[in-house]
Scaffold this motif. Structure first.
Motif, PDB file in Angstrom:
ATOM      1  N   LEU A   1       0.840  -1.188   0.000  1.00  0.00           N
ATOM      2  CA  LEU A   1       0.000   0.000   0.000  1.00  0.00           C
ATOM      3  C   LEU A   1       0.875   1.238   0.000  1.00  0.00           C
ATOM      4  O   LEU A   1       1.923   1.261   0.631  1.00  0.00           O
ATOM      5  N   ARG A   2       0.411   2.254  -0.665  1.00  0.00           N
ATOM      6  CA  ARG A   2       1.104   3.533  -0.660  1.00  0.00           C
ATOM      7  C   ARG A   2       0.168   4.530  -0.002  1.00  0.00           C
ATOM      8  O   ARG A   2      -0.952   4.754  -0.470  1.00  0.00           O
ATOM      9  N   VAL A   3       0.614   5.114   1.096  1.00  0.00           N
ATOM     10  CA  VAL A   3      -0.226   6.010   1.878  1.00  0.00           C
ATOM     11  C   VAL A   3       0.171   7.450   1.584  1.00  0.00           C
ATOM     12  O   VAL A   3       1.326   7.822   1.739  1.00  0.00           O
ATOM     13  N   ALA A   4      -0.796   8.244   1.156  1.00  0.00           N
ATOM     14  CA  ALA A   4      -0.532   9.650   0.864  1.00  0.00           C
ATOM     15  C   ALA A   4      -0.344  10.409   2.172  1.00  0.00           C
ATOM     16  O   ALA A   4      -0.985  10.122   3.176  1.00  0.00           O
ATOM     17  N   ARG A   5       0.548  11.355   2.163  1.00  0.00           N
ATOM     18  CA  ARG A   5       0.819  12.181   3.334  1.00  0.00           C
ATOM     19  C   ARG A   5       0.092  13.503   3.143  1.00  0.00           C
ATOM     20  O   ARG A   5       0.123  14.096   2.068  1.00  0.00           O
ATOM     21  N   CYS A   6      -0.607  13.955   4.185  1.00  0.00           N
ATOM     22  CA  CYS A   6      -1.334  15.211   4.119  1.00  0.00           C
ATOM     23  C   CYS A   6      -0.855  16.142   5.218  1.00  0.00           C
ATOM     24  O   CYS A   6      -0.408  15.707   6.273  1.00  0.00           O
ATOM     25  N   CYS A   7      -0.963  17.420   4.963  1.00  0.00           N
ATOM     26  CA  CYS A   7      -0.528  18.447   5.903  1.00  0.00           C
ATOM     27  C   CYS A   7      -1.386  18.422   7.163  1.00  0.00           C
ATOM     28  O   CYS A   7      -2.610  18.273   7.088  1.00  0.00           O
ATOM     29  N   ASN A   8      -0.738  18.589   8.318  1.00  0.00           N
ATOM     30  CA  ASN A   8      -1.459  18.645   9.589  1.00  0.00           C
ATOM     31  C   ASN A   8      -2.267  19.939   9.713  1.00  0.00           C
ATOM     32  O   ASN A   8      -3.235  19.987  10.458  1.00  0.00           O
ATOM     33  N   GLY A   9      -1.847  20.987   9.024  1.00  0.00           N
ATOM     34  CA  GLY A   9      -2.504  22.281   9.155  1.00  0.00           C
ATOM     35  C   GLY A   9      -3.707  22.446   8.246  1.00  0.00           C
ATOM     36  O   GLY A   9      -4.814  22.715   8.699  1.00  0.00           O
ATOM     37  N   CYS A  10      -3.503  22.257   6.942  1.00  0.00           N
ATOM     38  CA  CYS A  10      -4.577  22.540   5.981  1.00  0.00           C
ATOM     39  C   CYS A  10      -5.157  21.287   5.321  1.00  0.00           C
ATOM     40  O   CYS A  10      -6.164  21.372   4.632  1.00  0.00           O
ATOM     41  N   GLY A  11      -4.519  20.136   5.490  1.00  0.00           N
ATOM     42  CA  GLY A  11      -5.013  18.912   4.866  1.00  0.00           C
ATOM     43  C   GLY A  11      -4.584  18.734   3.424  1.00  0.00           C
ATOM     44  O   GLY A  11      -4.981  17.776   2.760  1.00  0.00           O
ATOM     45  N   ASN A  12      -3.748  19.641   2.914  1.00  0.00           N
ATOM     46  CA  ASN A  12      -3.258  19.571   1.544  1.00  0.00           C
ATOM     47  C   ASN A  12      -2.420  18.303   1.366  1.00  0.00           C
ATOM     48  O   ASN A  12      -1.622  17.955   2.226  1.00  0.00           O
ATOM     49  N   ARG A  13      -2.604  17.617   0.252  1.00  0.00           N
ATOM     50  CA  ARG A  13      -1.828  16.403  -0.023  1.00  0.00           C
ATOM     51  C   ARG A  13      -0.402  16.791  -0.385  1.00  0.00           C
ATOM     52  O   ARG A  13      -0.181  17.649  -1.239  1.00  0.00           O
ATOM     53  N   LEU A  14       0.563  16.147   0.265  1.00  0.00           N
ATOM     54  CA  LEU A  14       1.967  16.467   0.033  1.00  0.00           C
ATOM     55  C   LEU A  14       2.548  15.582  -1.062  1.00  0.00           C
ATOM     56  O   LEU A  14       1.976  14.555  -1.424  1.00  0.00           O
ATOM     57  N   ALA A  15       3.717  15.983  -1.561  1.00  0.00           N
ATOM     58  CA  ALA A  15       4.333  15.285  -2.691  1.00  0.00           C
ATOM     59  C   ALA A  15       4.836  13.900  -2.319  1.00  0.00           C
ATOM     60  O   ALA A  15       4.784  12.988  -3.124  1.00  0.00           O
TER      61      ALA A  15
ATOM     62  N   GLU B   1       7.916   4.145   8.770  1.00  0.00           N
ATOM     63  CA  GLU B   1       7.997   4.513  10.183  1.00  0.00           C
ATOM     64  C   GLU B   1       6.800   5.371  10.598  1.00  0.00           C
ATOM     65  O   GLU B   1       6.253   5.204  11.684  1.00  0.00           O
ATOM     66  N   GLU B   2       6.386   6.303   9.731  1.00  0.00           N
ATOM     67  CA  GLU B   2       5.223   7.139  10.038  1.00  0.00           C
ATOM     68  C   GLU B   2       3.960   6.298  10.128  1.00  0.00           C
ATOM     69  O   GLU B   2       3.149   6.478  11.044  1.00  0.00           O
ATOM     70  N   VAL B   3       3.786   5.384   9.216  1.00  0.00           N
ATOM     71  CA  VAL B   3       2.607   4.521   9.219  1.00  0.00           C
ATOM     72  C   VAL B   3       2.608   3.642  10.475  1.00  0.00           C
ATOM     73  O   VAL B   3       1.587   3.513  11.156  1.00  0.00           O
ATOM     74  N   ALA B   4       3.752   3.058  10.811  1.00  0.00           N
ATOM     75  CA  ALA B   4       3.845   2.204  11.994  1.00  0.00           C
ATOM     76  C   ALA B   4       3.536   2.990  13.263  1.00  0.00           C
ATOM     77  O   ALA B   4       2.850   2.486  14.164  1.00  0.00           O
ATOM     78  N   ALA B   5       4.001   4.227  13.339  1.00  0.00           N
ATOM     79  CA  ALA B   5       3.740   5.056  14.520  1.00  0.00           C
ATOM     80  C   ALA B   5       2.249   5.339  14.662  1.00  0.00           C
ATOM     81  O   ALA B   5       1.693   5.263  15.767  1.00  0.00           O
ATOM     82  N   VAL B   6       1.590   5.658  13.576  1.00  0.00           N
ATOM     83  CA  VAL B   6       0.160   5.949  13.623  1.00  0.00           C
ATOM     84  C   VAL B   6      -0.630   4.690  13.995  1.00  0.00           C
ATOM     85  O   VAL B   6      -1.562   4.746  14.800  1.00  0.00           O
ATOM     86  N   ILE B   7      -0.241   3.556  13.446  1.00  0.00           N
ATOM     87  CA  ILE B   7      -0.906   2.300  13.791  1.00  0.00           C
ATOM     88  C   ILE B   7      -0.738   2.001  15.280  1.00  0.00           C
ATOM     89  O   ILE B   7      -1.655   1.505  15.941  1.00  0.00           O
ATOM     90  N   ALA B   8       0.423   2.343  15.829  1.00  0.00           N
ATOM     91  CA  ALA B   8       0.692   2.121  17.253  1.00  0.00           C
ATOM     92  C   ALA B   8      -0.043   3.121  18.139  1.00  0.00           C
ATOM     93  O   ALA B   8      -0.014   2.997  19.361  1.00  0.00           O
ATOM     94  N   GLY B   9      -0.690   4.121  17.558  1.00  0.00           N
ATOM     95  CA  GLY B   9      -1.465   5.077  18.327  1.00  0.00           C
ATOM     96  C   GLY B   9      -0.806   6.416  18.543  1.00  0.00           C
ATOM     97  O   GLY B   9      -1.355   7.287  19.220  1.00  0.00           O
ATOM     98  N   ASP B  10       0.386   6.604  17.992  1.00  0.00           N
ATOM     99  CA  ASP B  10       1.075   7.891  18.118  1.00  0.00           C
ATOM    100  C   ASP B  10       0.503   8.891  17.109  1.00  0.00           C
ATOM    101  O   ASP B  10      -0.050   8.512  16.083  1.00  0.00           O
ATOM    102  N   ALA B  11       0.666  10.161  17.400  1.00  0.00           N
ATOM    103  CA  ALA B  11       0.233  11.207  16.471  1.00  0.00           C
ATOM    104  C   ALA B  11       1.189  11.258  15.284  1.00  0.00           C
ATOM    105  O   ALA B  11       2.390  11.008  15.440  1.00  0.00           O
ATOM    106  N   PRO B  12       0.682  11.563  14.104  1.00  0.00           N
ATOM    107  CA  PRO B  12       1.592  11.695  12.960  1.00  0.00           C
ATOM    108  C   PRO B  12       2.515  12.890  13.168  1.00  0.00           C
ATOM    109  O   PRO B  12       2.153  13.844  13.852  1.00  0.00           O
ATOM    110  N   PRO B  13       3.712  12.860  12.584  1.00  0.00           N
ATOM    111  CA  PRO B  13       4.625  13.992  12.748  1.00  0.00           C
ATOM    112  C   PRO B  13       4.062  15.247  12.090  1.00  0.00           C
ATOM    113  O   PRO B  13       3.291  15.175  11.136  1.00  0.00           O
ATOM    114  N   ASP B  14       4.444  16.385  12.622  1.00  0.00           N
ATOM    115  CA  ASP B  14       4.001  17.665  12.066  1.00  0.00           C
ATOM    116  C   ASP B  14       4.778  17.927  10.777  1.00  0.00           C
ATOM    117  O   ASP B  14       5.993  18.061  10.785  1.00  0.00           O
ATOM    118  N   VAL B  15       4.076  17.971   9.672  1.00  0.00           N
ATOM    119  CA  VAL B  15       4.733  18.170   8.373  1.00  0.00           C
ATOM    120  C   VAL B  15       4.361  19.509   7.744  1.00  0.00           C
ATOM    121  O   VAL B  15       4.566  19.710   6.555  1.00  0.00           O
TER     122      VAL B  15
END
Length: 75
Positions: free
Chosen positions: A29-43, A49-63
């Motif tokens: 699976l390829r997971v799109a990354r979106c901005c924490n502020g405006c929800g804009n889809r990032l490149a 690691e980001e996906v694993a952290a979110v699955i574990a219940g951590d907040a996504p990093p501020d991008v």
């Protein structure tokens, strides 16, 4: 169903005259990354690691610094 054709199952391709197992390639699976502020889809897609952290219940990093809209607004 009629005739001698076996019943289709979830893992087979069924046509009136064949019942052929489908190939089972690995799924990625390829997971799109979106901005924490405006929800804009990032490149870039989310990293494993980001996906694993979110699955574990951590907040996504501020991008927001990567976002062309939010980084421009912060400047």
């Amino acid at each position: 169903m009629t005739g001698d054709a076996p019943e289709p199952t979830a893992d087979t391709l069924f046509a009136p005259d064949m019942n052929v197992p489908l190939p089972t390639p690995p799924t990625r699976l390829r997971v799109a990354r979106c901005c924490n502020g405006c929800g804009n889809r990032l490149a870039r897609p989310a990293t494993d690691e980001e996906v694993a952290a979110v699955i574990a219940g951590d907040a996504p990093p501020d991008v927001r610094p990567e976002c062309p809209v939010c980084s421009r607004d912060a400047a």
